[in-house]
Design an enzyme around this catalytic site. Structure first.
Site, PDB file in Angstrom:
ATOM      1  N   ASP A  37     -10.603 -46.351 -29.064  1.00 21.23           N
ATOM      2  CA  ASP A  37      -9.827 -47.312 -29.040  1.00 21.23           C
ATOM      3  C   ASP A  37     -11.041 -48.453 -29.654  1.00 21.23           C
ATOM      4  O   ASP A  37     -12.732 -47.592 -29.555  1.00 21.23           O
ATOM      5  CB  ASP A  37      -9.961 -48.358 -27.037  1.00 21.23           C
ATOM      6  N   ASN A  55      -1.425 -43.662 -30.191  1.00 20.53           N
ATOM      7  CA  ASN A  55      -0.664 -44.454 -29.342  1.00 20.53           C
ATOM      8  C   ASN A  55      -1.344 -45.789 -29.522  1.00 20.53           C
ATOM      9  O   ASN A  55      -0.409 -47.036 -29.061  1.00 20.53           O
ATOM     10  CB  ASN A  55      -1.103 -43.943 -28.214  1.00 20.53           C
ATOM     11  N   TYR A  84       6.807 -55.293 -36.883  1.00 20.34           N
ATOM     12  CA  TYR A  84       6.561 -53.431 -36.166  1.00 20.34           C
ATOM     13  C   TYR A  84       7.718 -52.607 -36.567  1.00 20.34           C
ATOM     14  O   TYR A  84       7.555 -51.742 -36.411  1.00 20.34           O
ATOM     15  CB  TYR A  84       6.640 -54.384 -34.579  1.00 20.34           C
ATOM     16  N   LYS A 123       7.400 -48.942 -36.898  1.00 23.92           N
ATOM     17  CA  LYS A 123       7.489 -48.016 -36.091  1.00 23.92           C
ATOM     18  C   LYS A 123       9.047 -47.209 -37.181  1.00 23.92           C
ATOM     19  O   LYS A 123       8.755 -45.473 -36.423  1.00 23.92           O
ATOM     20  CB  LYS A 123       7.825 -48.636 -34.458  1.00 23.92           C
ATOM     21  N   VAL A 142       7.549 -50.978 -22.152  1.00 30.13           N
ATOM     22  CA  VAL A 142       7.467 -50.484 -21.136  1.00 30.13           C
ATOM     23  C   VAL A 142       5.920 -51.677 -20.346  1.00 30.13           C
ATOM     24  O   VAL A 142       6.187 -52.456 -21.228  1.00 30.13           O
ATOM     25  CB  VAL A 142       6.226 -49.910 -21.277  1.00 30.13           C
ATOM     26  N   THR A 190       3.102 -53.740 -19.985  1.00 32.11           N
ATOM     27  CA  THR A 190       1.507 -53.293 -20.488  1.00 32.11           C
ATOM     28  C   THR A 190       1.579 -55.028 -20.527  1.00 32.11           C
ATOM     29  O   THR A 190       2.132 -55.163 -21.026  1.00 32.11           O
ATOM     30  CB  THR A 190       1.915 -52.022 -21.443  1.00 32.11           C
TER      31      THR A 190
END
Length: 245
Positions: free
Chosen positions: A38, A89, A154, A158, A187, A189
């Site tokens: 990361d 991810n 995005y 994807k 999700v 997050t």
């Protein structure tokens, strides 16, 4: 008692928080050695410390740089041996109308979400070949199966991940490397917490709530494990039924 990924060495990008952190925790609990990649160094180091030096380490990794990828794989091999699992991810989203979307913002999203996946698959392949095989899980999105307004970059990235996964699966199979994509819906997050649109989406899907990160991590765990030994080049949708409508 043995775990479902005993002996696996897995590199998780975007692993410092959110879905990546949930995945790292799940994998360590099931017996894997995990490298957390990361750009968020303090959070990544804290998670690695929580999981323990014997089972996890942090490497600073900007997924848009090939040299950074080579360094991350080399550090993984030095610590734990050849890479046998990769979870691509790391990702970001930029919301705005197309007419207001700058070239720089579009390219920034594509560089992380799409180019980062390409570089990851390319860089780990020799290590997986040396290990005798492996599994790559590319985290796409339900936005890689259908489309949404105001997130053009995005959505483009994807959908690209979905296609790249299929192409790589065909190319990597002779080396014993499986490649699949996971397509989460909303999700819970940091990426979705401030989005009214995300909250509106779950109100109309069959399971009327956002996914918990651990629920997506469970699918990733399955694909990295030998339980999924005959699965490659496929999409695994985990979206509460949103795309079934």
């Amino acid at each position: 008692m043995s775990g479902r990924v005993d002996g696996k060495v897995v590199l998780v990008t975007g692993g410092a928080r959110g879905l990546g952190a949930a995945t790292a925790r799940t994998l360590v609990a099931e017996g894997a050695k995990v490298v957390i990649g990361d750009v968020l160094a303090p959070e990544g180091r804290a998670l690695a410390a929580e999981l323990g030096a014997a089972d996890a380490l942090f490497v600073e990794l900007d997924v848009t740089g090939e040299a950074a990828w080579r360094a991350a794989v080399a550090r993984t091999e030095e610590a734990y041996g050849p890479v046998t699992g990769l979870v691509n991810n790391a990702g970001l989203v930029h919301r705005c109308p197309v007419e207001d979307l700058t070239e720089a913002d579009y390219r920034r999203v594509v560089d992380v979400n799409q180019v980062g996946v390409f570089l990851g698959m390319k860089t780990v392949l020799p290590s997986m070949r040396a290990a005798g095989g492996g599994s790559i899980v590319n985290v796409s999105s339900v936005g890689g199966m259908i489309a949404f307004p105001y997130i053009l970059g995005y959505t483009a990235s994807k959908w690209a991940v979905r296609g790249m996964t299929k192409a790589a699966a065909q190319e990597f199979a002779p080396h014993g490397v499986r490649v699949n994509s996971v397509h989460p819906g909303v999700v819970a997050t940091g990426m979705t917490a401030d989005s009214d649109r995300s909250h509106a989406l779950v109100e109309h899907q069959p399971i009327r709530r956002a996914a918990r990160p651990a629920e997506i991590a469970g699918m990733v765990l399955y694909l990295l494990s030998d339980e999924a030994s005959y699965a490659t080049g496929s999409e695994f949708v985990v979206d509460g039924g949103y795309s079934s409508q």
